[in-house]
Structure formats: C-alpha cells, structure tokens
Design a protein around this motif. Sequence first.
Motif, PDB file in Angstrom:
ATOM      1  N   ILE A 117    -120.856  59.829 -31.164  1.00 32.15           N
ATOM      2  CA  ILE A 117    -120.683  58.836 -32.231  1.00 32.15           C
ATOM      3  C   ILE A 117    -120.702  57.405 -31.688  1.00 32.15           C
ATOM      4  O   ILE A 117    -121.390  56.552 -32.242  1.00 32.15           O
ATOM      5  N   PRO A 118    -119.972  57.087 -30.603  1.00 25.85           N
ATOM      6  CA  PRO A 118    -120.043  55.707 -30.107  1.00 25.85           C
ATOM      7  C   PRO A 118    -121.452  55.306 -29.650  1.00 25.85           C
ATOM      8  O   PRO A 118    -121.873  54.167 -29.868  1.00 25.85           O
ATOM      9  N   ILE A 119    -122.184  56.237 -29.065  1.00 24.57           N
ATOM     10  CA  ILE A 119    -123.551  55.929 -28.639  1.00 24.57           C
ATOM     11  C   ILE A 119    -124.419  55.652 -29.859  1.00 24.57           C
ATOM     12  O   ILE A 119    -125.185  54.683 -29.898  1.00 24.57           O
ATOM     13  N   PHE A 120    -124.293  56.501 -30.882  1.00 23.99           N
ATOM     14  CA  PHE A 120    -125.059  56.309 -32.111  1.00 23.99           C
ATOM     15  C   PHE A 120    -124.689  54.986 -32.769  1.00 23.99           C
ATOM     16  O   PHE A 120    -125.566  54.252 -33.236  1.00 23.99           O
ATOM     17  N   ALA A 121    -123.408  54.659 -32.796  1.00 21.79           N
ATOM     18  CA  ALA A 121    -122.964  53.404 -33.414  1.00 21.79           C
ATOM     19  C   ALA A 121    -123.525  52.191 -32.675  1.00 21.79           C
ATOM     20  O   ALA A 121    -123.913  51.206 -33.297  1.00 21.79           O
ATOM     21  N   ARG A 122    -123.579  52.256 -31.349  1.00 20.33           N
ATOM     22  CA  ARG A 122    -124.155  51.159 -30.576  1.00 20.33           C
ATOM     23  C   ARG A 122    -125.642  50.997 -30.859  1.00 20.33           C
ATOM     24  O   ARG A 122    -126.151  49.892 -30.991  1.00 20.33           O
TER      25      ARG A 122
END
Length: 158
Positions: A117-122
């Motif tokens: 999720i954090p990678i996708f959000a970035r």
Amino acid sequence: MLHKRVFLGVLGISFGLMTAGGVFTVLLAVGLIPRFAGKTHTGRKVMLYETMVILGTLAGDVFSIFEPQMGAAASRIGVPEPVLSALGGLFLLCYGLFAGIFIGSLAMAIAEMLDSIPIFARRIGFRHGLGIAVLAMALGKAAGSLYYFCERMFLFGG
C-alpha cells in the motif's frame, strides 16, 4: 406463484454469482491459491485448489439457505436426535477447523499485501492521509461488524 419462485431463483443465482466473483477476485488479488501451491510444492494441483474453493463456497451457500429444511427432512426420515446432534457437532468441528485455516491464511496474505500500500500510494502521488484512509476503512469494518452482531442480523439473514 411459479413465476415469483422462478424470479427469486434467478435473482438468488445472480446475486450469488456476483458475490462469488467478488470473493474469488479477492483471493486472486492476494494470491492465496498460488501461494498455497508454491508453499506445498503442488503447482500441478492449482485447478484442484480452485475447484475446492468453489465447492466450499457453494456448500456454504446451500447450508446457510437450506439448513432448517435439512434438519426437518432428517427428522422425517427417522434419524434419531442423538445421531443428528453428533453429526452436527462433527460437521461444526470440521467446518470450524477449515474455516479457521482459511481465514488465517487470508488474513496473512492480506497483511503481506498491506506492505504494498505505501508503495502504491507513492506511485499515484497520495502523500498525505494514507494512515487516515486505512484507519477509516478499519473503523468502518468494525462498526459494520458490531452493528451486524448487536442487531442479531445473523439470525434472520438481514
């Protein structure tokens, strides 16, 4: 009267197919079945795993809809109450074991997916408020579950 039953049957099957599609989409998104096949080194049996998930879902649907009729039918054909009780307990034991394994595996797969999720959000530029979005989803799920159980909706299929 027959047209109402046919209409309800078509609606039930349609909604069941949509729900099953959602369940299988989640299972595919988290990669649960391929992960099982990879961990157990049984890649040749992926179709068997998928078939068992489908059959388990269908069996759960049938038991949740026709449970009162099955008990009445068993008592009509003369199955003694202690035998019914023992078979019911055995069924619940097996169901609880397999449902617990499935839910635990699904929870672990989703937890691993949360790392992405954090990678996708970035990548999409969603910089602020990600924690709030995840917290809102968790609180919404908890509120829905509490409402479901406090209102005892599970007893009436509501």
